[in-house]
Design a protein around this motif. Structure first.
Motif, PDB file in Angstrom:
ATOM      1  N   GLY A  74      37.210  37.222  34.648  1.00  0.00           N
ATOM      2  CA  GLY A  74      37.403  38.052  35.828  1.00  0.00           C
ATOM      3  C   GLY A  74      38.689  38.852  35.781  1.00  0.00           C
ATOM      4  N   SER A  75      39.280  39.059  36.962  1.00  0.00           N
ATOM      5  CA  SER A  75      40.499  39.853  37.056  1.00  0.00           C
ATOM      6  C   SER A  75      41.668  39.224  36.319  1.00  0.00           C
ATOM      7  N   SER A  76      41.610  37.897  36.099  1.00  0.00           N
ATOM      8  CA  SER A  76      42.677  37.225  35.359  1.00  0.00           C
ATOM      9  C   SER A  76      42.703  37.641  33.895  1.00  0.00           C
ATOM     10  N   GLY A  77      41.649  38.275  33.426  1.00  0.00           N
ATOM     11  CA  GLY A  77      41.563  38.715  32.048  1.00  0.00           C
ATOM     12  C   GLY A  77      41.562  40.220  31.897  1.00  0.00           C
ATOM     13  N   ARG A  78      42.180  40.907  32.838  1.00  0.00           N
ATOM     14  CA  ARG A  78      42.249  42.372  32.776  1.00  0.00           C
ATOM     15  C   ARG A  78      43.649  42.848  33.094  1.00  0.00           C
ATOM     16  N   VAL A  79      43.995  44.027  32.565  1.00  0.00           N
ATOM     17  CA  VAL A  79      45.226  44.704  32.937  1.00  0.00           C
ATOM     18  C   VAL A  79      44.887  46.140  33.308  1.00  0.00           C
ATOM     19  N   THR A  80      45.771  46.751  34.079  1.00  0.00           N
ATOM     20  CA  THR A  80      45.601  48.137  34.505  1.00  0.00           C
ATOM     21  C   THR A  80      46.549  49.027  33.714  1.00  0.00           C
ATOM     22  N   GLU A  81      46.022  50.118  33.204  1.00  0.00           N
ATOM     23  CA  GLU A  81      46.820  51.058  32.416  1.00  0.00           C
ATOM     24  C   GLU A  81      46.899  52.394  33.137  1.00  0.00           C
ATOM     25  N   LEU A  82      48.102  52.908  33.279  1.00  0.00           N
ATOM     26  CA  LEU A  82      48.334  54.211  33.901  1.00  0.00           C
ATOM     27  C   LEU A  82      48.097  55.304  32.873  1.00  0.00           C
ATOM     28  N   GLN A  83      47.243  56.277  33.214  1.00  0.00           N
ATOM     29  CA  GLN A  83      46.898  57.374  32.318  1.00  0.00           C
ATOM     30  C   GLN A  83      47.832  58.570  32.530  1.00  0.00           C
ATOM     31  N   PRO A  84      47.939  59.458  31.555  1.00  0.00           N
ATOM     32  CA  PRO A  84      48.821  60.632  31.693  1.00  0.00           C
ATOM     33  C   PRO A  84      48.508  61.497  32.910  1.00  0.00           C
ATOM     34  N   ASP A  85      47.243  61.520  33.340  1.00  0.00           N
ATOM     35  CA  ASP A  85      46.880  62.358  34.484  1.00  0.00           C
ATOM     36  C   ASP A  85      47.076  61.646  35.814  1.00  0.00           C
ATOM     37  N   GLY A  86      47.664  60.452  35.793  1.00  0.00           N
ATOM     38  CA  GLY A  86      47.930  59.720  37.021  1.00  0.00           C
ATOM     39  C   GLY A  86      46.843  58.764  37.436  1.00  0.00           C
ATOM     40  N   THR A  87      45.690  58.803  36.774  1.00  0.00           N
ATOM     41  CA  THR A  87      44.621  57.850  37.071  1.00  0.00           C
ATOM     42  C   THR A  87      44.888  56.542  36.328  1.00  0.00           C
ATOM     43  N   THR A  88      44.092  55.530  36.619  1.00  0.00           N
ATOM     44  CA  THR A  88      44.249  54.243  35.943  1.00  0.00           C
ATOM     45  C   THR A  88      42.920  53.815  35.335  1.00  0.00           C
ATOM     46  N   THR A  90      41.011  50.105  33.558  1.00  0.00           N
ATOM     47  CA  THR A  90      41.108  48.656  33.409  1.00  0.00           C
ATOM     48  C   THR A  90      40.745  48.270  31.979  1.00  0.00           C
ATOM     49  N   ILE A  91      41.521  47.375  31.403  1.00  0.00           N
ATOM     50  CA  ILE A  91      41.316  46.942  30.023  1.00  0.00           C
ATOM     51  C   ILE A  91      41.166  45.427  29.995  1.00  0.00           C
ATOM     52  N   ASP A  92      40.127  44.934  29.338  1.00  0.00           N
ATOM     53  CA  ASP A  92      39.992  43.495  29.124  1.00  0.00           C
ATOM     54  C   ASP A  92      41.076  43.040  28.162  1.00  0.00           C
ATOM     55  N   ALA A  93      41.732  41.926  28.495  1.00  0.00           N
ATOM     56  CA  ALA A  93      42.885  41.501  27.699  1.00  0.00           C
ATOM     57  C   ALA A  93      43.022  39.987  27.701  1.00  0.00           C
ATOM     58  N   GLY A  94      43.685  39.461  26.685  1.00  0.00           N
ATOM     59  CA  GLY A  94      44.036  38.050  26.629  1.00  0.00           C
ATOM     60  C   GLY A  94      43.154  37.227  25.724  1.00  0.00           C
ATOM     61  N   GLY A  95      43.604  36.006  25.463  1.00  0.00           N
ATOM     62  CA  GLY A  95      42.944  35.092  24.542  1.00  0.00           C
ATOM     63  C   GLY A  95      43.820  34.908  23.313  1.00  0.00           C
ATOM     64  N   VAL A  96      44.132  33.669  22.944  1.00  0.00           N
ATOM     65  CA  VAL A  96      45.091  33.453  21.855  1.00  0.00           C
ATOM     66  C   VAL A  96      44.553  33.888  20.499  1.00  0.00           C
ATOM     67  N   GLU A  97      43.225  33.973  20.339  1.00  0.00           N
ATOM     68  CA  GLU A  97      42.683  34.496  19.088  1.00  0.00           C
ATOM     69  C   GLU A  97      43.133  35.936  18.877  1.00  0.00           C
TER      70      GLU A  97
END
Length: 602
Positions: A74-88, A90-97
């Protein structure tokens, strides 16, 4: 009284550990260094005239892993990235592998590379780690080549003796060995400079550690937040005292300086709150450190200028900021979110002539632990091995949901669900139970509809429930007067919680208005508080259910610690499991509660 963990064993021959008691004074750098040497040398600097004056040292760091070996859901495995045009986006992220792959790729070409962490590596962990008292996470951190970490508050969830076992190894005192191999403990030192044993008046663990390579020396001082006793059970911190972060760091910075270590990094398990939620938000806009607030700001402004960078944590927020030190000079302050979703890559430029960091050259950035890279095979094998041991317990179905039940917001659907589960369980213990309250910090993850393994969509497994509530707190009942219950609600936004409110999640029937346009305790509108439609009678007695941490006055709720007629039940996960089992099925799953019990005015 907790036993004193023994000093960290120096097993890894490639790591040059220097404990507080054994570090020898280092003399001045050799005068033979050429005065013309000035170029940065990332590959050792071994030219015809010896090493260059300046050497870039890579510092990789992360914080608040909390035993999340597998990719968080869920949301615990995502981060938000700010784009050059000011929009955002969401990127799936995490896991020690994936974290292992990213860190190993980042180290390529950097002979001078250190990996450090800002605490809460363990505790509040998913089943794969928590079921085995976080031995799997320590094994994973060893494989990640972690060099050093501070303790965090969650390192004390099971007390000082258990922390000592994680550091030094040995099988669990009651459950024994989980495999045919004895647990070896951490290859890296846990630093606890401000955690003092009341019996010996000495730090529980090493206060600092020094990394050395080819004449380059970088010292690390590790502290956790002074308020740790307020957010950990009394048993977990028994026999310990927690000292002021700034005073402790400044004290040991002087010690390191006297021993010839001029380059110093503080690992601080306390943090801040950036104004933007994107991991790449510029918190130095419009000016240095203007985009971040919270406890770390005052700490950073008061830690001695002898410290060159601050690696922080605790708030689970991402930021890379410069905050002026007491001399008015900018200093890097970083945090890499949580759960292994980010890592920070900082370049420390070491001056061989002075032995110090050239702070004007420090560069830093957070990087996403994306899942589009190859998995590290050794981490996959580790996860598979521990999952095999956990599967008979973890794969058992305990309920069904119709959609994601989220855990974010002032009042969350999952918070309401847990409070309802605790009230239902409380009524089993005592039919006179009236209301339940759940602290939001005790909810560690959402319940997600999509299947994580082969259990099927909408199925809640025991492992998923464990991830949500991993602390093994008991569900307790106690009597509070109506006046005390009102005071508890006001303590959400006053006293220790005034600067950062902790809004308790209410069971069905308890409603009130939270007016955020006001300040302090006045933010809870007393006349609006209702229980099953009736106003709270200050002189009446109410039977209140909560977890044992809250019932002891934890999280800044001293009035909850004043309850009477205590009755202790089973653990909170048992209460959640009973509620899900009794109130859901494959054909009639539980829907997310509306989260409409608290009316919030902004």
């Amino acid at each position: 009284m907790p036993a004193t963990p023994q000093p960290h064993r120096r097993r890894r021959t490639t790591r040059l550990l220097a404990a507080a008691a054994g570090l020898t004074t280092v003399g001045a750098l050799a005068a033979a260094l050429p005065s013309t040497a000035s170029a940065h040398d990332n590959h050792g600097g071994h030219g015809g005239h010896g090493p260059s004056r300046y050497q870039d040292v890579q510092l990789l760091s992360f914080n608040d892993l909390h035993g999340n070996l597998e990719p968080p859901a869920g949301s615990s495995g995502r981060v938000t990235e700010l784009q050059p045009d000011g929009t955002t986006k969401t990127i799936d992220a995490g896991g020690v592998e994936y974290l292992a792959t990213h860190l190993r790729e980042a180290r390529e070409g950097n002979r001078y590379s250190i990996t450090a962490a800002g605490g809460d590596m363990v505790g509040a962990s998913p089943l794969i780690s928590g079921l085995f008292h976080d031995e799997p996470t320590i094994e994973a951190l060893n494989k990640l080549d972690l060099d050093v970490t501070s303790v965090g508050n969650h390192e004390f969830d099971e007390g000082a003796e258990e922390l000592g076992r994680l550091q030094n190894g040995g099988c669990h005192p009651t459950e024994g060995c989980y495999t045919d191999k004895k647990f070896k403990g951490a290859d890296f030192p846990y630093l606890a400079a401000n955690v003092i044993e009341e019996k010996t008046k000495k730090p529980l663990l090493e206060p600092y550690w020094v990394w050395k390579k080819n004449g380059v020396k970088v010292g690390f001082i590790g502290v956790t937040l002074e308020a740790t006793p307020d957010i950990v059970s009394a048993e977990g911190v028994k026999g310990l005292s927690f000292k002021d972060e700034v005073e402790t760091i400044n004290k040991y910075a002087k010690v390191l300086q006297r021993q010839g270590v001029k380059s110093i990094v503080a690992l601080i398990h306390e943090g801040g709150f950036p104004a933007g939620t994107a991991y790449n938000y510029d918190c130095d806009s419009p000016g240095a450190g203007d985009g971040v607030s919270g406890p770390i700001v005052d700490i950073a402004k008061n830690v001695t200028p002898q410290v060159d960078a601050l690696v922080t944590g605790h708030t689970h927020a991402p930021y890379v900021c410069t905050i002026d030190d007491p001399a008015g000079q900018p200093r890097m302050v970083t945090s890499a979110s949580s759960f292994g979703r980010l890592y920070t890559d900082t370049t420390l430029t070491y001056d061989r002539w002075t032995g110090d960091i050239a702070r004007t050259a420090v560069r830093s950035a957070n990087h996403v632990v994306t899942r589009d890279v190859p998995k590290a095979p050794d981490m996959t094998r580790l996860i598979d091995r521990w999952n095999t041991l956990a599967a008979p317990i973890g794969n058992r179905a305990i309920g069904h949901i119709s959609a994601d039940i989220t855990s974010t917001g002032t009042e969350s659907p999952l918070g309401d669900l847990i409070a309802d589960a605790q009230l239902a369980y409380g009524k089993e213990l005592d039919p006179e139970a009236d209301v339940a309250l759940m602290n939001p910090g005790g909810i560690r993850a959402p319940l997600t509809y999509a299947a994580k393994g082969g259990e099927g969509d909408g199925v809640v497994t025991y492992a998923e429930g464990f991830t949500v509530q991993p602390f093994a707190n008991t569900v307790n009942l106690q009597d509070l007067t109506g006046a005390q219950l009102i005071q508890v609600l006001k303590e959400q936004v006053s006293g220790a919680n005034e600067a950062a409110p902790k809004v308790l999640q209410p069971s069905a029937g308890l409603t009130y208005t939270l007016d955020l346009t006001k300040s302090g305790a006045d933010r809870v509108v007393t006349d609006s508080i209702r229980l099953n439609g009736a106003a709270i009678d200050p002189s009446a007695v109410y039977r209140v259910a909560s977890n044992s941490f809250l019932a002891g006055g934890g999280d800044g709720f001293p009035t909850l610690g004043q309850g009477t007629n205590d009755l202790v039940g089973e653990d909170d996960l048992t209460a959640l499991e009973k509620y899900l089992t009794a109130n859901s099925s494959a054909t009639n799953p539980i829907a997310p509660p509306a989260a409409d019990r608290i009316t919030v005015l902004r």
